[in-house]
Design a protein around this motif. Structure first.
Motif, PDB file in Angstrom:
ATOM      1  N   PHE A  45      30.400  55.716  39.216  1.00 21.46           N
ATOM      2  CA  PHE A  45      30.448  55.341  40.639  1.00 21.46           C
ATOM      3  C   PHE A  45      29.841  53.977  40.958  1.00 21.46           C
ATOM      4  CE2 PHE A  45      30.015  60.018  40.270  1.00 21.46           C
ATOM      5  CZ  PHE A  45      31.288  60.363  40.712  1.00 21.46           C
ATOM      6  N   GLY A  46      29.231  53.356  39.972  1.00 14.95           N
ATOM      7  CA  GLY A  46      28.573  52.060  40.234  1.00 14.95           C
ATOM      8  C   GLY A  46      29.491  50.862  40.066  1.00 14.95           C
ATOM      9  N   TYR A  47      30.712  51.102  39.600  1.00 14.50           N
ATOM     10  CA  TYR A  47      31.652  49.999  39.381  1.00 14.50           C
ATOM     11  C   TYR A  47      32.722  50.004  40.459  1.00 14.50           C
ATOM     12  CZ  TYR A  47      29.741  48.869  34.797  1.00 14.50           C
ATOM     13  OH  TYR A  47      28.919  48.463  33.784  1.00 14.50           O
ATOM     14  N   GLU A  48      33.088  48.803  40.857  1.00  5.70           N
ATOM     15  CA  GLU A  48      34.162  48.730  41.844  1.00  5.70           C
ATOM     16  C   GLU A  48      35.486  49.001  41.145  1.00  5.70           C
ATOM     17  OE1 GLU A  48      33.791  45.074  44.096  1.00  5.70           O
ATOM     18  OE2 GLU A  48      31.626  45.442  44.112  1.00  5.70           O
ATOM     19  N   GLU A  49      36.488  49.342  41.928  1.00  6.38           N
ATOM     20  CA  GLU A  49      37.758  49.755  41.348  1.00  6.38           C
ATOM     21  C   GLU A  49      38.386  48.698  40.440  1.00  6.38           C
ATOM     22  OE1 GLU A  49      41.505  51.727  43.367  1.00  6.38           O
ATOM     23  OE2 GLU A  49      39.601  52.365  44.252  1.00  6.38           O
ATOM     24  N   ASP A  50      38.235  47.432  40.834  1.00  2.00           N
ATOM     25  CA  ASP A  50      38.862  46.362  40.048  1.00  2.00           C
ATOM     26  C   ASP A  50      37.876  45.718  39.065  1.00  2.00           C
ATOM     27  OD1 ASP A  50      37.291  45.294  41.989  1.00  2.00           O
ATOM     28  OD2 ASP A  50      38.686  43.708  42.576  1.00  2.00           O
ATOM     29  N   GLU A  51      36.742  46.371  38.879  1.00  2.00           N
ATOM     30  CA  GLU A  51      35.726  45.796  37.989  1.00  2.00           C
ATOM     31  C   GLU A  51      35.849  46.398  36.585  1.00  2.00           C
ATOM     32  OE1 GLU A  51      31.785  46.431  39.495  1.00  2.00           O
ATOM     33  OE2 GLU A  51      30.880  45.118  37.973  1.00  2.00           O
ATOM     34  N   ASN A  89      15.888  35.166  42.420  1.00  2.00           N
ATOM     35  CA  ASN A  89      15.441  36.505  42.035  1.00  2.00           C
ATOM     36  C   ASN A  89      16.193  37.612  42.745  1.00  2.00           C
ATOM     37  OD1 ASN A  89      13.045  36.861  40.092  1.00  2.00           O
ATOM     38  ND2 ASN A  89      12.719  34.917  41.124  1.00  2.00           N
ATOM     39  N   CYS A  90      16.907  37.260  43.793  1.00  2.00           N
ATOM     40  CA  CYS A  90      17.702  38.272  44.484  1.00  2.00           C
ATOM     41  C   CYS A  90      18.859  38.722  43.606  1.00  2.00           C
ATOM     42  CB  CYS A  90      18.252  37.725  45.792  1.00  2.00           C
ATOM     43  SG  CYS A  90      16.985  37.593  47.044  1.00  2.00           S
ATOM     44  N   ASN A  91      19.269  37.838  42.678  1.00  2.00           N
ATOM     45  CA  ASN A  91      20.389  38.180  41.809  1.00  2.00           C
ATOM     46  C   ASN A  91      19.932  39.015  40.624  1.00  2.00           C
ATOM     47  OD1 ASN A  91      22.370  36.846  43.253  1.00  2.00           O
ATOM     48  ND2 ASN A  91      21.857  34.881  42.321  1.00  2.00           N
ATOM     49  N   SER A  92      19.573  40.243  40.882  1.00  4.78           N
ATOM     50  CA  SER A  92      19.172  41.105  39.772  1.00  4.78           C
ATOM     51  C   SER A  92      20.443  41.628  39.108  1.00  4.78           C
ATOM     52  CB  SER A  92      18.328  42.263  40.291  1.00  4.78           C
ATOM     53  OG  SER A  92      19.083  43.001  41.192  1.00  4.78           O
ATOM     54  N   ASP A  93      20.312  42.170  37.894  1.00  9.62           N
ATOM     55  CA  ASP A  93      21.474  42.687  37.193  1.00  9.62           C
ATOM     56  C   ASP A  93      22.111  43.794  38.013  1.00  9.62           C
ATOM     57  OD1 ASP A  93      21.506  41.065  35.074  1.00  9.62           O
ATOM     58  OD2 ASP A  93      20.347  42.376  33.748  1.00  9.62           O
ATOM     59  N   LYS A  94      23.431  43.690  38.136  1.00 13.87           N
ATOM     60  CA  LYS A  94      24.114  44.646  38.994  1.00 13.87           C
ATOM     61  C   LYS A  94      24.102  46.053  38.378  1.00 13.87           C
ATOM     62  CE  LYS A  94      28.272  44.920  41.719  1.00 13.87           C
ATOM     63  NZ  LYS A  94      29.687  44.585  41.752  1.00 13.87           N
ATOM     64  N   HIS A  95      24.330  46.092  37.081  1.00 11.83           N
ATOM     65  CA  HIS A  95      24.344  47.383  36.390  1.00 11.83           C
ATOM     66  C   HIS A  95      23.204  47.431  35.388  1.00 11.83           C
ATOM     67  CE1 HIS A  95      28.239  47.892  38.181  1.00 11.83           C
ATOM     68  NE2 HIS A  95      28.633  46.752  37.656  1.00 11.83           N
ATOM     69  N   GLU A  96      22.435  48.489  35.475  1.00 14.18           N
ATOM     70  CA  GLU A  96      21.296  48.572  34.557  1.00 14.18           C
ATOM     71  C   GLU A  96      21.417  49.797  33.658  1.00 14.18           C
ATOM     72  OE1 GLU A  96      17.576  48.184  36.571  1.00 14.18           O
ATOM     73  OE2 GLU A  96      17.979  46.103  37.089  1.00 14.18           O
ATOM     74  N   PHE A  97      21.175  49.568  32.375  1.00 15.08           N
ATOM     75  CA  PHE A  97      21.248  50.643  31.384  1.00 15.08           C
ATOM     76  C   PHE A  97      20.016  50.570  30.472  1.00 15.08           C
ATOM     77  CE2 PHE A  97      25.570  49.424  32.510  1.00 15.08           C
ATOM     78  CZ  PHE A  97      26.102  50.641  32.898  1.00 15.08           C
ATOM     79  N   PRO A  98      19.489  51.710  30.048  1.00 14.85           N
ATOM     80  CA  PRO A  98      18.281  51.676  29.193  1.00 14.85           C
ATOM     81  C   PRO A  98      18.610  51.291  27.745  1.00 14.85           C
ATOM     82  CG  PRO A  98      18.924  53.935  29.601  1.00 14.85           C
ATOM     83  CD  PRO A  98      19.900  53.090  30.348  1.00 14.85           C
ATOM     84  N   LEU A  99      19.038  50.054  27.559  1.00 22.85           N
ATOM     85  CA  LEU A  99      19.526  49.640  26.236  1.00 22.85           C
ATOM     86  C   LEU A  99      18.420  49.457  25.209  1.00 22.85           C
ATOM     87  CD1 LEU A  99      22.249  47.100  27.371  1.00 22.85           C
ATOM     88  CD2 LEU A  99      22.586  49.441  26.609  1.00 22.85           C
TER      89      LEU A  99
END
Lengths: 251, 233
Positions: free
Chosen positions: A47-53, A18-28
Motif C-alpha cells: 500500500f505504500g507505492y503509488e499505482e504507477d510507481e 532534510n524534509c526529503n527523507s526516504d520515501k520507502h523504508e525497509f530494515p535492510l
C-alpha cells in the motif's frame, strides 16, 4: 549583515534538504527479518507505492536487496529449523509466517493491459518462498500433533496427518495453475516457473513418498497438454515421472 | 518524521528568540541597530553556552548514569547480576534492529601492573549498561547480555594464562599481551552478537553458552585477579 543572511539561508536549505527523507523504508541492515518486519514491509510494498510507481525488482540494482530479503528463506528457516526452540513456539511462528506469506502473495500480482505480469520473476520468487515455507510449516504441525498425541500410531492421528499432507499437496497444485497463465510470463518468467516445479515439487515428493499424488499427477498431465513452452513441458514430464517412480517404489 | 528534521526543528525553536531579534534587526536599519546587534550577539552567545552545557550534561548522562550510580562489578558477583543492575540511560537509541525491547552491557578488562605482580580483572559497568525496562521478565535477553560479561572474563583469564607463562617480568610484554587480548575480546563479542543475532538465533546462543562455559572451566586456575610472576633462571 551579509553573513547573517547567508546563515539564515543555510539553515533554511538544511531544513528543506532534510524534509526529503526516504520515501520507502525497509530494515535492510537487519540480518533476519522476523514477522514484525514482514508486517511493516508487506504493508509498505502493498500500500505504500503509488499505482504507477515501480516496486523493487531483481533487475533493479538499487532495490534488488529488498526483494532478495523479502524472499530470503533463511528468515523463517533460522527459527523453524532451530531444534533448541520448542516445537509449539516454532509452530506458532510458522503459522505467523504462513499468514504473512498469504499477504505477501498480493504484492507482485499486477498485470498490464495485455494481461502480462508486470513482476513475473518477483511474483514467482514469492510463490517459491511460500512453497518452501509450507514444507516446514506442515511438517512442524504434524510433528506437534504426533508429540502431543496419546497414541501417535492411532488411526485418528494418522488420518489427521494424512489429511494435512493432502492439504499441502493441494496447495502445491495451486502453483501448477500458473501454467494456465503461461502467456502472462516472459521467457525468464517461464524459466523461473519451471525452476519452482523442478526444485520444490521434488522436495515435497521426497519428503512424503508414500502420499497420494494422483491429484498432482492429473493436474500435471492436464497442464502438459496445455503448455506451449518446451521448458515447462519438460519440467512437468519430469514431475510425472518422479511421481510414477515413487509409486513403483511403494509397490 | 525524520529524526534529523526533528532535531533541526528543536534547534530552530530553541533559537527562535534569536531569530526574532534578527528579524527585528533586518527590518529596521537604524542607528539603534548596533545596540540591537550587540544584544543579539550576547543572546546568541548565552544560548549557545546553555545548549553546549545541556548537550554535555545529556552526553555524560548517556555515557554513565551518575544520577543512579553503581560502581563497576567484578566477576565474582556474576550470579547476583540482574536487570536491576542495568542502570544506564539511553536518550539517542530507540531500538536495536527495529526491536524496542533491547539491552546492552558495558564491560572492560581492567589491569594494573606492579613490581612483580599483575592484576587483571573483568568489570561490568552497571551505570553504563542499559535495558529498555528494568522489570522485564525476559530471561533470554538477560542470559544473552550476561554472556557478554562471561566473554570478557574468559579473555581476562586468557590474558592471565599468557602472562603467567612469561619467564621474565617484562612490563612492555605484559602490556602487549593485555592490548592484544582486549582486541581479541572485542572481536569475539562482535562475532557473538552477529552469530546469535542478539540471541534471536537460539541454537547459536546455546552453542556459544556451552563454548564459553567450557572454556571458562578450562581456565579456572586463572580465576583470581592477581598473578605473581617469579622470575625463572
Amino acid at each position: 549583515m551579509k553573513k547573517i543572511k547567508y546563515f539564515l539561508l543555510a539553515i533554511i536549505c538544511l531544513t528543506l534538504t532534510n524534509c526529503n527523507s526516504d520515501k520507502h523504508e525497509f530494515p535492510l541492515d537487519k540480518r533476519y527479518w522476523d514477522t514484525n518486519d514482514y508486517d511493516n514491509v508487506i504493508l509498505e510494498l502493498r500500500f505504500g507505492y503509488e499505482e504507477d510507481e515501480n516496486k523493487p525488482t531483481f533487475d533493479n540494482p538499487e532495490q534488488r536487496i529488498i526483494v532478495q530479503k523479502l524472499t530470503d528463506e533463511q528468515n523463517f528457516k533460522i527459527v523453524l529449523k532451530d531444534k533448541e526452540l520448542g516445537i509449539k513456539h516454532r509452530n506458532k511462528i510458522a503459522t505467523e509466517f504462513f499468514n504473512h506469506w498469504k499477504d505477501m502473495h498480493q504484492i507482485y500480482q499486477a498485470t498490464d493491459r495485455k494481461d502480462k505480469y508486470l513482476y513475473d520473476i518477483e511474483m514467482l520468487a514469492v510463490w517459491q518462498y511460500g512453497l518452501s515455507l509450507q514444507l516446514e510449516y506442515f511438517k512442524l504441525g504434524n510433528d506437534e500433533i504426533i508429540e502431543s498425541a496419546d497414541d501417535p500410531n492411532s488411526s485418528r492421528i494418522k488420518n489427521t496427518i494424512n489429511s494435512n499432507i493432502q492439504t499441502l499437496i493441494s496447495n502445491y497444485i495451486i502453483y501448477l495453475d500458473e501454467v494456465n497463465n503461461e502467456k502472462a510470463f516472459s521467457e525468464k518468467g517461464k524459466t523461473k516457473l519451471t525452476e519452482g516445479i523442478n526444485m520444490h515439487f521434488s522436495k515435497l515428493i521426497k519428503l512424503y513418498p508414500g502420499a497420494n499424488f494422483s491429484g498432482m499427477k492429473n493436474k500435471a498431465e492436464l497442464m502438459l497438454k496445455k503448455s506451449e513452452s518446451n521448458e515447462v513441458k519438460s519440467a512437468l514430464t519430469k514431475l510425472i515421472e518422479l511421481i510414477d517412480s515413487k509409486k513403483k517404489e511403494e509397490k | 518524521m525524520n529524526d534529523k528534521l526533528i532535531i533541526i526543528l528543536i534547534i530552530l525553536l530553541y533559537f527562535s528568540p534569536v531569530f526574532y531579534q534578527l528579524y527585528l534587526l533586518l527590518k529596521e536599519r537604524k542607528e539603534e541597530n548596533k545596540k540591537l546587534l550587540k544584544r543579539l550577539l550576547r543572546f546568541t552567545k548565552y544560548s549557545f553556552l546553555i545548549l553546549i552545557f545541556t548537550s554535555i550534561f545529556f552526553g555524560v548522562l548517556s555515557h554513565t548514569n551518575f544520577l543512579n550510580y553503581e560502581k563497576p562489578i567484578t566477576f565474582d558477583k556474576y550470579d547476583q547480576i540482574t536487570f536491576k543492575n542495568f542502570r544506564g540511560l539511553e536518550f539517542f537509541k530507540k531500538s536495536l534492529y527495529s526491536n524496542e525491547r533491547f539491552a546492552y552491557v558495558v564491560t572492560s578488562i581492567d589491569s594494573e601492573i606492579d613490581d612483580n605482580s599483575v592484576t587483571v580483572q573483568s568489570l561490568f559497568y552497571p551505570s553504563r549498561s542499559f535495558v529498555y525496562k528494568k522489570n522485564t521478565n525476559s530471561k533470554e535477553l538477560l542470559t544473552h547480555e550476561k554472556y557478554h560479561i562471561k566473554i570478557t572474563e574468559l579473555f581476562t583469564r586468557k590474558a592471565k594464562e599468557e602472562i603467567s607463562s612469561l619467564k621474565i617480568f617484562d612490563k612492555n610484554k605484559i602490556k602487549g599481551i593485555i592490548r592484544d587480548v582486549k582486541t581479541k575480546e572485542r572481536a569475539f563479542q562482535k562475532k557473538y552478537d552477529y552469530n546469535t543475532f542478539h540471541s534471536y538465533v537460539f541454537s547459536e546462543q546455546k552453542r556459544y553458552e556451552k563454548e564459553v562455559d567450557s572454556l571458562l572451566t578450562l581456565l579456572t586456575a586463572y580465576k583470581k585477579p592477581k598473578i605473581t610472576i617469579d622470575e625463572k633462571n
